[in-house]
Design a protein around this motif. Structure first.
Motif: not given
Length: 374
Positions: A3-4, A6, A45, A47-48, A50, A89, A93, A97
């Motif tokens: 997962l991304r 930010q 977190w 997902d694909e 956003g 997942r 990440p 970070h």
């Protein structure tokens, strides 16, 4: 696919928490304002597509003279702990970070329940001379998925730690707590769950004329006077008054009913006081204080019953007494606290505990040595 990660805004964080049935007050943006010695950050977190699918409050504590940090997620983060790809997942990440932010070590407290002991099971365990700890007694229920999560964390390099205090680097939340289940129960059901001593003491307080009222910010010094007396009597280091004033200001600014103060009076004397916190349908008895005077009028039972009644009216699914000891040793003074909380119909709950990930093993070991010497 990982997962991304930010940094997210306070509003995004609060919206995410509001959509969940339960979240710890230590995972709210406001909790960062309660801890001025730590730098706070809300992490998300995505997902694909956003969408925000996880969130966490990270507290960074700097090492003296170095721009390196202990990163702490108390009773969090709020993610899918049961996901089969938890490490790859979700956690990898996060670690990447935090490493970029200068973290040399990460501490987190997965909000995952391992075992529960009903109030009757706790009572039986205390009475059993062969049981020295809660874990010696058969649990009423257990979740094998929690043990699977623990094993996966170990394989990924995480280390389970013993809970400690919260002063300075000794960050820690209780692994064992006592909770009274409220969901689907009437107030009469909850009252029937009180043991005989509790019911007797509540009636005694009522007959003696104990009055329990809600207080405000201006009543915190009176609460603190009792709290300082309690700290001296029970031999623990008290927090300063400014901590509770900061806590009230930060939490009630986030939600006007996030924190409450209750005061128990008898003939004009303040005998007991306590703070109560609410997030969603989870209510916590947070800090309590009492004087040794007039104990015979049972102000603590009266105050707790008022708080439980108000929590039920708020729609609480659980009334959380917070930390308990896992020892059943009669010589341990904390056993009386376990008896008191279990007597209210509380079940003992074991969480997965806190876990450390040493990003820089040398600095992490230096911190361990420093804390051991303290």
């Amino acid at each position: 696919m990982p997962l991304r990660m930010q940094v997210i805004s306070r509003d995004e964080h609060l919206v995410f928490v509001a959509a969940r049935p339960s979240a710890s007050h230590t995972q709210l943006p406001s909790w960062g304002e309660v801890k001025p010695d730590w730098r706070a950050e809300s992490l998300g977190w995505l997902d694909e597509e956003g969408r925000l699918v996880g969130a966490g409050l990270v507290l960074y504590r700097p090492l003296p003279k170095l721009k390196r940090y202990l990163a702490y997620l108390p009773e969090g983060p709020l993610i899918d702990w049961y996901a089969p790809d938890l490490g790859e997942r979700w956690l990898e990440p996060m670690l990447a970070h935090l490493k970029r932010q200068g973290a040399f070590s990460v501490k987190m407290g997965p909000p995952v329940v391992v075992r529960r002991w009903s109030a009757d099971a706790v009572k039986a365990a205390i009475a059993d001379p062969a049981a020295r700890r809660l874990t010696d007694a058969e649990a009423t229920s257990h979740d094998p998925r929690a043990l699977d999560i623990a094993e996966r964390l170990r394989r990924a390099g995480w280390r389970q730690t013993e809970p400690g205090g919260e002063d300075g680097f000794a960050a820690g939340q209780p692994r064992y707590v006592c909770q009274v289940p409220f969901a689907g129960r009437s107030l009469e059901d909850i009252q029937r769950g009180l043991n005989q001593q509790w019911r007797r003491n509540i009636k005694k307080a009522e007959k003696a004329g104990v009055k329990v009222v809600r207080g405000g910010y201006e009543d915190l010094p009176a609460f603190y006077e009792l709290y300082a007396e309690t700290a001296e009597r029970d031999r623990f280091l008290p927090r300063p008054l400014s901590y509770f004033q900061r806590m009230w200001t930060a939490l009630t600014a986030e939600h006007p009913d996030r924190m409450r103060l209750y005061l128990a009076h008898h003939d004009g004397d303040l005998l007991a006081a306590a703070t109560m916190l609410t997030v969603g349908d989870h209510v916590w008895y947070s800090y309590g204080a009492s004087t040794a005077r007039k104990r015979e009028v049972q102000p603590n039972n009266a105050m707790q019953w008022r708080m439980m009644t108000d929590a039920h009216e708020l729609g609480a699914a659980v009334y959380d007494f917070r930390g308990i000891t896992d020892t059943l040793d009669e010589s341990n003074h904390l056993l009386g606290l376990l008896r008191f909380k279990a007597g209210a119909g509380g079940e003992a709950v074991e969480y997965l505990g806190e876990w450390d990930f040493p990003i820089n093993r040398l600095l992490h070991r230096a911190l361990e040595v420093y804390m051991a010497r303290r």
